[in-house]
Design a protein around this motif. Structure first.
Motif, PDB file in Angstrom:
ATOM      1  N   SER A 161      42.842  33.189  45.564  1.00  0.00           N
ATOM      2  CA  SER A 161      42.583  34.299  46.485  1.00  0.00           C
ATOM      3  C   SER A 161      41.453  35.144  45.902  1.00  0.00           C
ATOM      4  CB  SER A 161      43.842  35.141  46.621  1.00  0.00           C
ATOM      5  OG  SER A 161      44.080  35.836  45.401  1.00  0.00           O
ATOM      6  N   GLY A 162      40.942  36.068  46.722  1.00  0.00           N
ATOM      7  CA  GLY A 162      39.872  36.936  46.250  1.00  0.00           C
ATOM      8  C   GLY A 162      40.254  37.655  44.967  1.00  0.00           C
ATOM      9  N   GLY A 163      41.470  38.171  44.935  1.00  0.00           N
ATOM     10  CA  GLY A 163      41.940  38.897  43.758  1.00  0.00           C
ATOM     11  C   GLY A 163      42.084  37.988  42.543  1.00  0.00           C
ATOM     12  N   GLU A 164      42.567  36.781  42.785  1.00  0.00           N
ATOM     13  CA  GLU A 164      42.726  35.830  41.670  1.00  0.00           C
ATOM     14  C   GLU A 164      41.377  35.468  41.061  1.00  0.00           C
ATOM     15  OE1 GLU A 164      46.856  33.480  42.837  1.00  0.00           O
ATOM     16  OE2 GLU A 164      44.978  32.802  43.734  1.00  0.00           O
ATOM     17  N   LYS A 165      40.399  35.311  41.941  1.00  0.00           N
ATOM     18  CA  LYS A 165      39.062  34.977  41.436  1.00  0.00           C
ATOM     19  C   LYS A 165      38.532  36.084  40.526  1.00  0.00           C
ATOM     20  CE  LYS A 165      37.477  31.928  45.101  1.00  0.00           C
ATOM     21  NZ  LYS A 165      36.771  31.801  46.364  1.00  0.00           N
ATOM     22  N   LYS A 166      38.717  37.339  40.943  1.00  0.00           N
ATOM     23  CA  LYS A 166      38.198  38.455  40.154  1.00  0.00           C
ATOM     24  C   LYS A 166      38.965  38.595  38.845  1.00  0.00           C
ATOM     25  CE  LYS A 166      35.011  39.342  43.113  1.00  0.00           C
ATOM     26  NZ  LYS A 166      34.678  40.529  43.879  1.00  0.00           N
ATOM     27  N   ARG A 167      40.276  38.377  38.904  1.00  0.00           N
ATOM     28  CA  ARG A 167      41.047  38.423  37.650  1.00  0.00           C
ATOM     29  C   ARG A 167      40.601  37.314  36.715  1.00  0.00           C
ATOM     30  NH1 ARG A 167      46.882  37.869  39.094  1.00  0.00           N
ATOM     31  NH2 ARG A 167      46.328  37.852  41.292  1.00  0.00           N
ATOM     32  N   ASN A 168      40.269  36.161  37.310  1.00  0.00           N
ATOM     33  CA  ASN A 168      39.792  35.042  36.508  1.00  0.00           C
ATOM     34  C   ASN A 168      38.464  35.382  35.829  1.00  0.00           C
ATOM     35  OD1 ASN A 168      40.387  32.416  35.587  1.00  0.00           O
ATOM     36  ND2 ASN A 168      38.973  31.508  37.063  1.00  0.00           N
ATOM     37  N   GLU A 169      37.628  36.142  36.505  1.00  0.00           N
ATOM     38  CA  GLU A 169      36.373  36.600  35.898  1.00  0.00           C
ATOM     39  C   GLU A 169      36.663  37.471  34.673  1.00  0.00           C
ATOM     40  OE1 GLU A 169      34.272  34.421  37.659  1.00  0.00           O
ATOM     41  OE2 GLU A 169      32.807  36.005  37.331  1.00  0.00           O
ATOM     42  N   ILE A 170      37.628  38.369  34.844  1.00  0.00           N
ATOM     43  CA  ILE A 170      37.940  39.275  33.739  1.00  0.00           C
ATOM     44  C   ILE A 170      38.579  38.505  32.573  1.00  0.00           C
ATOM     45  CG2 ILE A 170      39.149  41.406  33.057  1.00  0.00           C
ATOM     46  CD1 ILE A 170      36.852  41.727  35.183  1.00  0.00           C
ATOM     47  N   LEU A 171      39.358  37.472  32.912  1.00  0.00           N
ATOM     48  CA  LEU A 171      39.926  36.637  31.850  1.00  0.00           C
ATOM     49  C   LEU A 171      38.808  35.957  31.054  1.00  0.00           C
ATOM     50  CD1 LEU A 171      42.342  35.243  30.441  1.00  0.00           C
ATOM     51  CD2 LEU A 171      42.167  33.427  32.151  1.00  0.00           C
ATOM     52  N   GLN A 172      37.813  35.463  31.769  1.00  0.00           N
ATOM     53  CA  GLN A 172      36.678  34.833  31.075  1.00  0.00           C
ATOM     54  C   GLN A 172      35.990  35.842  30.164  1.00  0.00           C
ATOM     55  OE1 GLN A 172      34.089  32.832  33.962  1.00  0.00           O
ATOM     56  NE2 GLN A 172      35.907  32.374  35.169  1.00  0.00           N
ATOM     57  N   MET A 173      35.829  37.046  30.689  1.00  0.00           N
ATOM     58  CA  MET A 173      35.192  38.100  29.901  1.00  0.00           C
ATOM     59  C   MET A 173      36.014  38.382  28.643  1.00  0.00           C
ATOM     60  SD  MET A 173      33.728  41.540  31.602  1.00  0.00           S
ATOM     61  CE  MET A 173      35.031  42.720  31.451  1.00  0.00           C
ATOM     62  N   ALA A 174      37.318  38.441  28.813  1.00  0.00           N
ATOM     63  CA  ALA A 174      38.187  38.737  27.665  1.00  0.00           C
ATOM     64  C   ALA A 174      38.127  37.624  26.625  1.00  0.00           C
ATOM     65  CB  ALA A 174      39.623  38.939  28.145  1.00  0.00           C
ATOM     66  N   MET A 175      38.017  36.381  27.085  1.00  0.00           N
ATOM     67  CA  MET A 175      37.982  35.259  26.146  1.00  0.00           C
ATOM     68  C   MET A 175      36.629  35.146  25.454  1.00  0.00           C
ATOM     69  SD  MET A 175      40.937  33.850  25.976  1.00  0.00           S
ATOM     70  CE  MET A 175      40.515  32.398  25.006  1.00  0.00           C
ATOM     71  N   LEU A 176      35.567  35.435  26.189  1.00  0.00           N
ATOM     72  CA  LEU A 176      34.223  35.243  25.633  1.00  0.00           C
ATOM     73  C   LEU A 176      33.778  36.436  24.786  1.00  0.00           C
ATOM     74  CD1 LEU A 176      32.635  33.584  28.804  1.00  0.00           C
ATOM     75  CD2 LEU A 176      33.080  32.459  26.618  1.00  0.00           C
ATOM     76  N   GLU A 177      34.441  37.561  24.940  1.00  0.00           N
ATOM     77  CA  GLU A 177      34.155  38.770  24.159  1.00  0.00           C
ATOM     78  C   GLU A 177      32.666  39.097  24.070  1.00  0.00           C
ATOM     79  OE1 GLU A 177      36.241  37.876  20.527  1.00  0.00           O
ATOM     80  OE2 GLU A 177      38.114  38.678  21.346  1.00  0.00           O
ATOM     81  N   PRO A 178      32.019  39.282  25.218  1.00  0.00           N
ATOM     82  CA  PRO A 178      30.582  39.601  25.201  1.00  0.00           C
ATOM     83  C   PRO A 178      30.353  41.026  24.713  1.00  0.00           C
ATOM     84  CG  PRO A 178      31.441  39.753  27.422  1.00  0.00           C
ATOM     85  CD  PRO A 178      32.574  39.277  26.574  1.00  0.00           C
ATOM     86  N   LYS A 179      29.102  41.328  24.320  1.00  0.00           N
ATOM     87  CA  LYS A 179      28.855  42.719  23.941  1.00  0.00           C
ATOM     88  C   LYS A 179      28.322  43.533  25.109  1.00  0.00           C
ATOM     89  CE  LYS A 179      24.728  41.368  21.327  1.00  0.00           C
ATOM     90  NZ  LYS A 179      24.219  41.140  19.986  1.00  0.00           N
ATOM     91  N   MET A 180      27.738  42.846  26.086  1.00  0.00           N
ATOM     92  CA  MET A 180      27.242  43.574  27.258  1.00  0.00           C
ATOM     93  C   MET A 180      27.827  42.936  28.514  1.00  0.00           C
ATOM     94  SD  MET A 180      25.320  46.043  28.325  1.00  0.00           S
ATOM     95  CE  MET A 180      25.649  46.430  30.036  1.00  0.00           C
ATOM     96  N   CYS A 181      28.649  43.711  29.238  1.00  0.00           N
ATOM     97  CA  CYS A 181      29.319  43.171  30.416  1.00  0.00           C
ATOM     98  C   CYS A 181      28.718  43.794  31.673  1.00  0.00           C
ATOM     99  CB  CYS A 181      30.805  43.508  30.406  1.00  0.00           C
ATOM    100  SG  CYS A 181      31.628  43.037  28.881  1.00  0.00           S
ATOM    101  N   ILE A 182      28.332  42.920  32.596  1.00  0.00           N
ATOM    102  CA  ILE A 182      27.864  43.407  33.894  1.00  0.00           C
ATOM    103  C   ILE A 182      28.900  42.996  34.927  1.00  0.00           C
ATOM    104  CG2 ILE A 182      26.013  43.329  35.599  1.00  0.00           C
ATOM    105  CD1 ILE A 182      24.165  42.371  33.306  1.00  0.00           C
ATOM    106  N   LEU A 183      29.395  43.961  35.691  1.00  0.00           N
ATOM    107  CA  LEU A 183      30.375  43.655  36.726  1.00  0.00           C
ATOM    108  C   LEU A 183      29.733  43.886  38.087  1.00  0.00           C
ATOM    109  CD1 LEU A 183      32.066  44.508  34.116  1.00  0.00           C
ATOM    110  CD2 LEU A 183      33.941  44.879  35.708  1.00  0.00           C
ATOM    111  N   ASP A 184      29.522  42.785  38.819  1.00  0.00           N
ATOM    112  CA  ASP A 184      28.837  42.892  40.099  1.00  0.00           C
ATOM    113  C   ASP A 184      29.859  42.999  41.228  1.00  0.00           C
ATOM    114  OD1 ASP A 184      27.075  42.877  42.170  1.00  0.00           O
ATOM    115  OD2 ASP A 184      26.416  40.807  41.920  1.00  0.00           O
TER     116      ASP A 184
END
Lengths: 425, 251
Positions: free
Chosen positions: B149-172
């Motif tokens: 679902s739309g919400g699941e996709k966005k949560r999945n994005e945040i999970l990727q962000m949490a796993m990859l631990e970037p220093k600069m995050c852009i949220l579109d």
């Protein structure tokens, strides 16, 4: 320009050139009848409708075009699996390399040596002769002059898979093998076929699957770049029976794989699938004909091809639903992933339906790597090559997933990964 | 951390200018928000920074910790620590979510000269992080974003962000298509990642996401430029009065 006379000459020349094996008395009537079929149909030439996308001349010409030997650095496929090995070198049975042809649940004989076997006499050339909804003269040629093959009568649950291993050691070899497999009611077996077989290979297999029996088939056609092959699998399915076949084709100059499957008993299931990957001078043709002639049967055709550097893929697939074959569930998909602009995919999907209560679907697509998906993967840190390979494997997944056995499936995926790694763009 | 100077960008195909001199600096530890009407160039900015094809930079620069982003391939930007949470996460049939994440994590580690993460460590970490985002085992196994679902996709994005631990995050426009509960979950995920070493650029139409992810700085973008910069109160002003007043004021 080819004329009927020239076609006749080509057939005559091939019939003259082909080695005439000593054959068992029980097979002779079928072989003689097959010679007549060849003479009547004539061997294919490029103007034949059924060979519109694939040139048959090198499959028909008297001598096999040479195929350089290829050293396969990956080692034998399925090597760590417990299986009964039957080895042919350039189409000649190798007793020393083969296992003892004995196993619980099956009786194995060789075509070249089998004495009077009633079941084989009743099957040899029979499904082939029945399969000419569309002429398949190279299959009839095979029945007429096959030098050897394996006759497997499955009476129960085969103890382990049987693996036909086809080695290629002679650059000019021209091999013709014909296998028969008869599964009694409720019997089960898995057949594995691996290797390039010969410079030119004509293989025919007839499979009779009785009521409630199940036949699983996984094949990998060798990595030799220059080999040529034409293969036919004919199958007749009884009620509640299962036939599942998967083919991996990596390289090879010319491959034509025909599957001719008839569902004759109610609620039978037939799945044929293929994954092929080709780079360069590679031509691969899947020609499939599934006939529904009973109620409640399911068939699936799933073919995926990855092509690059001018490689050509062909799919001709048909679902024929006969009158009375109600509740048919037919599915057909053929897709190609073209990794560059030089490659080509030619597809001819067909449905012919004479029953009114059926669900049949078919689709065919041709496309490049999805740029959106590629960017998404790269934006997560995957280098372009790795991301492309991941997407390519994903494209092939639907076909590969048709292999039910996990260990077999993983072995096939490993080969695909190997190819992708070697051919990374 | 992120330094954008006088960035000019055109659409490659049409030659149409989208960004007309963007200046923006995001410091480590700070959350910057960009708001603006449709067509102002917000999403283009995020795509150009992450290296998507189809855009031509005609002037200006963008650097991450002094490294020129615009010279890098998308995967190099990722390895350098840039992460874009997509407005429309892409569905990838046939690639398992877990396989994808593990491949991505290890590709970045490899690019940075680090050892690959072991399967056991990876599993442990992803399970913990997925749990926080209410992502169940089934979603991890399924093909990337397929049938989400739309919400699941966005949560999945945040999970990727949490796993990859970037220093600069852009949220579109991470809030688009989210209901209130899903937005809360996503915002909690983002807030958990806030720390002194990490910068955020949150692109959004609406103020409501900023109720949950409190920005330090708010920029208003219009017609390819940052036209106004202020504190969190600027977002409230947009919420109350729309963009028209602000645009009229700077015109």
């Amino acid at each position: 320009m080819a004329t009927p006379e020239l076609k006749h000459d080509a057939t005559a020349a091939r019939l003259l050139s082909i080695a005439k094996p000593d054959s068992a008395a029980w097979s002779r009537p079928a072989r003689d009848a097959a010679v007549k079929r060849v003479e009547q149909m004539q061997l294919p030439e490029r103007r034949d409708e059924y060979w519109k996308y694939t040139r048959p001349d090198t499959l028909v010409q008297p001598d096999a075009p040479h195929a350089a030997l290829f050293h396969n650095d990956e080692g034998p496929l399925f090597d760590d699996m417990d299986r009964l090995k039957i080895v042919f070198v350039d189409g000649v049975f190798d007793a020393d390399a083969s296992d003892d042809l004995a196993m619980a649940g099956v009786r194995i004989d060789r075509l070249a040596e089998a004495a009077d076997i009633h079941w084989a006499a009743e099957l040899y050339g029979v499904l082939e002769a029945d399969g000419h909804y569309v002429p398949r003269p190279l299959a009839a040629l095979n029945t007429a002059y096959a030098s050897d093959g394996v006759l497997i009568h499955v009476t129960g649950k085969a103890e382990k898979p049987i693996n036909f291993i086809y080695l290629h050691k002679d650059e000019a070899s021209d091999a013709t093998l014909h296998h028969l497999i008869k599964l009694d009611a409720g019997a089960e077996m898995t057949l594995l076929e691996t290797g390039p077989a010969a410079a030119r290979f004509n293989k025919c297999m007839e499979v009779e699957v009785a009521d409630g029996a199940s036949f699983h088939h996984v094949r990998a056609q060798g990595r030799d770049h220059e080999r040529r092959a034409v293969t036919h699998s004919f199958a007749r399915l009884g009620a509640e029976s299962t036939f599942k076949s998967f083919t991996l084709t990596v390289n090879g100059r010319l491959t034509r794989n025909e599957s001719v499957i008839t569902l004759t008993g109610d609620n039978a299931i037939a799945h044929v699938a293929g994954a092929c990957v080709g780079d360069g001078d590679f031509h691969h043709d899947d020609t499939v004909f599934v006939t529904h002639d009973a109620v409640g049967c399911e068939s699936r055709q799933v073919f995926k091809k990855v092509l690059r550097n001018g490689a050509v893929g062909v799919f001709q697939g048909k679902i024929l639903v006969k009158e009375g074959a109600q509740k048919t569930d037919g599915y057909q998909i053929s897709q190609s992933l073209l990794l560059d602009d030089d490659s080509q995919f030619l597809a001819k999907p067909e449905l012919e339906i004479y029953a009114d209560d059926v669900a049949c679907s078919h689709g065919s697509t041709s496309g490049a790597i999805d740029e959106e998906a590629l960017f998404y993967l790269r934006s997560r840190g995957l280098p372009e090559g790795e991301a492309t390979n991941l997407l390519t494997l994903a494209f092939l997944a639907e076909a590969v997933e048709e292999i039910e056995d996990e260990a077999l499936r993983e072995a096939i995926v490993e080969r695909l990964e190997g190819w992708l790694e070697r051919h990374r763009g | 951390m992120l330094n954008i100077k006088d960035l000019h960008v055109e659409l490659e195909e049409e030659g149409k200018q989208i960004l007309k001199g963007v200046d923006l600096t995001v410091e480590a530890g700070k959350v910057h928000a960009i708001m603006g009407p449709n067509g102002s160039g917000k999403s283009t900015l995020s795509y150009v920074l992450s290296g998507r094809d189809g855009y031509e930079v005609t002037g200006g620069s963008a650097a991450l910790d002094g490294e020129d982003l615009l010279e890098m391939e998308p995967e190099e930007r990722a390895a350098a620590g840039l992460f874009l949470a997509f407005q429309y996460p892409v569905e990838i049939p046939g690639v398992g979510n877990m396989t994808f994440l593990r491949t991505a994590v290890n590709a970045q580690r490899k690019a940075r000269g680090q050892d690959e993460m072991s399967a056991a460590d990876f599993l442990k970490e992803i399970r913990a992080k997925a749990k926080d985002l209410k992502i169940d085992a089934d979603m991890l196994k399924r093909p990337v974003n397929v049938g989400f679902s739309g919400g699941e996709k966005k949560r999945n994005e945040i999970l990727q962000m949490a796993m990859l631990e970037p220093k600069m995050c852009i949220l579109d426009e991470t809030d688009s298509g989210l209901d209130v509960d899903a937005m809360k979950l996503v915002a909690d995920g983002v807030n958990a990642l806030r720390d002194a070493g990490r910068g955020f650029l949150v692109i959004t139409h609406y103020q409501r996401l900023l109720d949950h992810i409190k920005p330090d700085v708010v920029h208003i973008m219009a017609d390819g430029r940052i036209v106004k910069t202020g504190g969190p109160e600027l977002a409230l002003e947009v919420e109350n009065n729309g963009y028209a007043d602000i645009l009229a004021e700077v015109a």
